[in-house]
Write a protein that holds these residues in place. Structure first.
Motif, short mmCIF file in Angstrom:
data_model
loop_
_atom_site.label_atom_id
_atom_site.label_comp_id
_atom_site.label_asym_id
_atom_site.label_seq_id
_atom_site.Cartn_x
_atom_site.Cartn_y
_atom_site.Cartn_z
N VAL A 96 23.09 19.60 109.90
CA VAL A 96 22.46 18.68 110.81
C VAL A 96 20.78 18.99 110.69
CG1 VAL A 96 21.99 18.54 113.26
CG2 VAL A 96 24.23 18.38 112.48
N ASP A 97 20.51 20.34 110.77
CA ASP A 97 19.10 20.43 110.62
C ASP A 97 18.23 19.84 109.05
OD1 ASP A 97 19.14 21.82 112.84
OD2 ASP A 97 19.44 23.81 111.84
N GLU A 98 19.40 20.11 107.97
CA GLU A 98 18.83 19.61 106.86
C GLU A 98 18.60 17.96 106.74
OE1 GLU A 98 21.74 20.95 104.11
OE2 GLU A 98 20.89 23.18 104.21
N PHE A 99 19.46 17.42 107.58
CA PHE A 99 19.39 15.87 107.54
C PHE A 99 18.15 15.29 108.54
CE2 PHE A 99 20.01 12.14 110.03
CZ PHE A 99 20.30 11.16 109.25
N LEU A 104 13.05 13.39 108.95
CA LEU A 104 11.66 13.41 109.60
C LEU A 104 10.38 13.19 108.39
CD1 LEU A 104 12.01 15.94 112.13
CD2 LEU A 104 11.67 13.48 112.56
N ASP A 105 10.95 13.97 107.31
CA ASP A 105 9.97 13.96 106.11
C ASP A 105 9.76 12.39 105.61
OD1 ASP A 105 9.61 16.76 106.25
OD2 ASP A 105 11.01 17.30 104.69
N THR A 106 10.74 11.77 105.49
CA THR A 106 10.69 10.36 105.11
C THR A 106 9.91 9.59 106.06
OG1 THR A 106 13.03 9.91 105.71
CG2 THR A 106 12.50 10.30 103.45
N GLU A 107 10.27 9.66 107.32
CA GLU A 107 9.59 8.80 108.35
C GLU A 107 8.32 9.10 108.36
OE1 GLU A 107 11.02 6.14 110.18
OE2 GLU A 107 12.23 6.54 108.46
#
Length: 111
Positions: A96-99, A104-107
């Motif tokens: 869940v943390d990785e996802f 967030l990185d892509t957004e």
């Protein structure tokens, strides 16, 4: 639409607590309001939703296992599989943390 596609829509609508008709109407209106989105953005959202649904199913399975551990422990039974269940909880929490971080990185990536 074939049966598999309908079942996919029915599951998605159910998760959103909507009827299939309402889910389709809202989805179509959202798409119509944002015609400038690229196919890549839409595909990225689809992948994100698939991952979220998979995580939700997995968390439900782990929750069932945790309930079994608690029930057995409360009855005084030996629970040799408790460690395996807790490790699954930790693995899923990391997933869940990785996802979340990937999302967030892509957004927040500049255009």
């Amino acid at each position: 639409m074939n049966d598999d596609e309908y079942q996919l829509l029915a599951r998605a609508a159910s998760v959103c607590h909507m009827s299939v008709a309402n889910f389709l109407a809202r989805s179509a209106l959202n798409a119509a309001r944002d015609l400038d989105r690229t196919a890549a953005e839409i595909a990225g959202e689809r992948e994100a939703l698939h991952e979220l649904f998979a995580l939700r199913r997995h968390l439900g399975q782990i929750g069932n296992n945790l309930n079994q551990v608690a029930r057995a422990a409360n009855s005084g039974a030996d629970v040799p599989y408790a460690d395996a269940v807790l490790k699954a909880v930790h693995r899923t929490a990391r997933r869940v943390d990785e996802f979340t971080q990937r999302y967030l990185d892509t957004e927040t990536r500049p255009l």
